[in-house]
Design an enzyme around this catalytic site. Structure first.
Site, PDB file in Angstrom:
ATOM      1  N   ARG A 148      -4.476  -4.872  -7.520  1.00 22.82           N
ATOM      2  CA  ARG A 148      -5.435  -5.054  -6.830  1.00 22.82           C
ATOM      3  C   ARG A 148      -6.411  -6.723  -7.020  1.00 22.82           C
ATOM      4  O   ARG A 148      -6.829  -6.439  -8.288  1.00 22.82           O
ATOM      5  CB  ARG A 148      -6.271  -4.440  -6.089  1.00 22.82           C
ATOM      6  CG  ARG A 148      -5.236  -3.261  -5.731  1.00 22.82           C
ATOM      7  CD  ARG A 148      -6.047  -2.324  -4.921  1.00 22.82           C
ATOM      8  NE  ARG A 148      -4.998  -1.466  -4.251  1.00 22.82           N
ATOM      9  CZ  ARG A 148      -4.556  -0.124  -4.744  1.00 22.82           C
ATOM     10  NH1 ARG A 148      -4.467  -0.158  -6.170  1.00 22.82           N
ATOM     11  NH2 ARG A 148      -3.494   0.518  -4.511  1.00 22.82           N
ATOM     12  N   LYS A 172      -7.939   2.993  -6.334  1.00 25.75           N
ATOM     13  CA  LYS A 172      -8.963   2.893  -5.583  1.00 25.75           C
ATOM     14  C   LYS A 172      -9.165   4.707  -5.406  1.00 25.75           C
ATOM     15  O   LYS A 172      -8.228   5.365  -6.103  1.00 25.75           O
ATOM     16  CB  LYS A 172      -8.321   2.686  -3.804  1.00 25.75           C
ATOM     17  CG  LYS A 172      -8.179   1.136  -3.532  1.00 25.75           C
ATOM     18  CD  LYS A 172      -6.954   1.469  -1.983  1.00 25.75           C
ATOM     19  CE  LYS A 172      -7.241   0.608  -1.691  1.00 25.75           C
ATOM     20  NZ  LYS A 172      -6.289  -0.036   0.295  1.00 25.75           N
ATOM     21  N   HIS A 242      -3.348 -11.054  -2.581  1.00 26.46           N
ATOM     22  CA  HIS A 242      -2.021  -9.967  -2.530  1.00 26.46           C
ATOM     23  C   HIS A 242      -1.041 -10.344  -2.381  1.00 26.46           C
ATOM     24  O   HIS A 242      -0.073  -9.633  -2.530  1.00 26.46           O
ATOM     25  CB  HIS A 242      -2.173  -9.461  -1.995  1.00 26.46           C
ATOM     26  CG  HIS A 242      -2.552  -7.893  -1.606  1.00 26.46           C
ATOM     27  ND1 HIS A 242      -3.351  -6.640  -2.573  1.00 26.46           N
ATOM     28  CD2 HIS A 242      -1.729  -6.541  -1.177  1.00 26.46           C
ATOM     29  CE1 HIS A 242      -3.679  -5.538  -1.811  1.00 26.46           C
ATOM     30  NE2 HIS A 242      -2.254  -5.715  -0.970  1.00 26.46           N
ATOM     31  N   ARG A 245       0.951  -9.599  -6.013  1.00 29.61           N
ATOM     32  CA  ARG A 245       0.647  -7.884  -5.952  1.00 29.61           C
ATOM     33  C   ARG A 245       2.059  -7.877  -5.436  1.00 29.61           C
ATOM     34  O   ARG A 245       2.694  -7.052  -5.730  1.00 29.61           O
ATOM     35  CB  ARG A 245      -0.463  -7.029  -5.412  1.00 29.61           C
ATOM     36  CG  ARG A 245       0.395  -5.788  -5.399  1.00 29.61           C
ATOM     37  CD  ARG A 245      -1.702  -5.302  -4.391  1.00 29.61           C
ATOM     38  NE  ARG A 245      -1.283  -4.178  -4.326  1.00 29.61           N
ATOM     39  CZ  ARG A 245      -1.125  -3.082  -5.430  1.00 29.61           C
ATOM     40  NH1 ARG A 245      -1.801  -2.916  -6.601  1.00 29.61           N
ATOM     41  NH2 ARG A 245      -1.215  -1.473  -4.776  1.00 29.61           N
ATOM     42  N   HIS A 268       0.000   3.808  -5.639  1.00 32.89           N
ATOM     43  CA  HIS A 268      -0.909   4.101  -4.157  1.00 32.89           C
ATOM     44  C   HIS A 268      -0.548   5.296  -4.391  1.00 32.89           C
ATOM     45  O   HIS A 268       0.122   6.364  -5.154  1.00 32.89           O
ATOM     46  CB  HIS A 268       1.338   3.980  -3.465  1.00 32.89           C
ATOM     47  CG  HIS A 268       1.643   2.157  -3.293  1.00 32.89           C
ATOM     48  ND1 HIS A 268       1.816   1.643  -3.047  1.00 32.89           N
ATOM     49  CD2 HIS A 268      -0.096   1.007  -3.150  1.00 32.89           C
ATOM     50  CE1 HIS A 268       2.066   0.824  -2.893  1.00 32.89           C
ATOM     51  NE2 HIS A 268       0.502  -0.471  -2.569  1.00 32.89           N
ATOM     52  N   TYR A 277       8.040  -1.742   0.063  1.00 34.38           N
ATOM     53  CA  TYR A 277       9.088  -3.130  -0.354  1.00 34.38           C
ATOM     54  C   TYR A 277      10.891  -3.420  -0.839  1.00 34.38           C
ATOM     55  O   TYR A 277      11.187  -3.823  -0.867  1.00 34.38           O
ATOM     56  CB  TYR A 277       8.519  -2.822  -1.846  1.00 34.38           C
ATOM     57  CG  TYR A 277       6.871  -3.642  -2.362  1.00 34.38           C
ATOM     58  CD1 TYR A 277       6.773  -4.353  -1.443  1.00 34.38           C
ATOM     59  CD2 TYR A 277       6.398  -2.276  -1.939  1.00 34.38           C
ATOM     60  CE1 TYR A 277       5.486  -4.473  -1.745  1.00 34.38           C
ATOM     61  CE2 TYR A 277       4.972  -2.816  -2.772  1.00 34.38           C
ATOM     62  CZ  TYR A 277       4.338  -3.813  -1.788  1.00 34.38           C
ATOM     63  OH  TYR A 277       3.190  -4.364  -2.423  1.00 34.38           O
TER      64      TYR A 277
END
Length: 296
Positions: A148, A172, A242, A245, A268, A277
């Site tokens: 990211r 994150k 993004h 990504r 994730h 995806y």
């Protein structure tokens, strides 16, 4: 309204990124502004009910905000009121009863990986000086690792292990993950670091990506760099970090990579976030079928 305590909590205890903290602060300021509109004055969180939150949600939708934006703001309130419950200021989270609008599913925007690779391999696109090498490194890192924007900005020189060919990324929720680096990216990192030292500001920053003056890179620099170079190969409106990504994940999936492995590389929390995806891959298979099968 105890918002300052909440902001301090997410900033120093939860260690959210400055961008996330700023977004939470903005959402709370907007909500409190709505509560204190001339016809209603709310001075304590105990006075807030789910009706106030629902009315604010309606107001946001009347302002033509997208479902995604509305959901993000309601998520801010949920976390804020949850904090107040934990602190004993409230007994019930008034946002827990709120049903948020459904977000329409959109396929991730990607660029053609073959054209992207061709551009990166073209020696005429990027200059050989520090700025050109840095710009190329930005594109290569985003496309080659799928990280990211905030993760790229947070990478320190010490996070790179060129011998092992890995980079340590803080994602994150402060979760660390190790991502492999391809051989070309490892060589580019060595060249970049040499140029960085020759500019006499290599020791001024522990952060990997820096500006032409040696200061830590900032989001707009990354955005402008990505937009500049993706304009060489794409006419689509969206040319953000993004997109690279998304292109990274879609390229891996199209090449037969395991979905769980892609989930780990992307950082994730849930497989459901990665499964989007697969839709791109199905669309690709459909287009191949239409082109190749006589009955299509």
């Amino acid at each position: 309204m105890f918002t300052d305590r909440f902001i301090q909590y997410i900033k120093f205890e939860k260690r959210y990124s400055p961008h996330t903290v700023s977004a939470y602060q903005s959402d709370l300021d907007q909500f409190i502004g709505f509560l204190n509109y001339p016809d209603q004055i709310i001075s304590h969180p105990q006075e807030i009910t789910h009706y106030h939150i629902r009315n604010w949600m309606v107001e946001l939708m009347n302002q033509q905000l997208t479902a995604r934006s509305v959901n993000r703001k309601i998520a801010t309130l949920r976390k804020y009121f949850k904090f107040l419950v934990q602190e004993g200021i409230l007994t019930v989270n008034p946002a827990s009863k709120i049903n948020t609008p459904k977000i329409p599913k959109h396929l991730p925007v990607v660029v053609e990986d073959a054209r992207l690779t061709q551009m990166l391999d073209n020696g005429e696109v990027f200059s050989d000086d520090f700025s050109g090498t840095r710009d190329k490194l930005i594109i290569e890192m985003l496309f080659g690792t799928g990280i990211r924007l905030a993760e790229l900005l947070g990478i320190k020189e010490s996070d790179i292990n060129t011998y092992e060919g890995t980079v340590k990324v803080l994602g994150k929720r402060n979760k660390e993950r190790i991502i492999p680096l391809n051989q070309e990216l490892r060589h580019l990192l060595l060249k970049y670091n040499e140029l960085k030292k020759s500019e006499n500001f290599g020791n001024n920053s522990l952060i990997l990506i820096v500006t032409d003056k040696g200061a830590n890179a900032y989001p707009k620099l990354i955005y402008l760099t990505v937009q500049k170079y993706l304009s060489h190969i794409s006419t689509q409106n969206k040319k953000s970090p993004h997109v690279l990504r998304h292109t990274f994940a879609t390229s891996l999936l199209n090449a037969g990579a395991d979905l769980n492995a892609i989930k780990e590389l992307l950082g994730h929390a849930n497989l459901s976030a990665t499964q989007i995806y697969t839709h791109n891959s199905v669309e690709r298979l459909k287009s191949i079928y239409k082109l190749a099968h006589p009955k299509a």
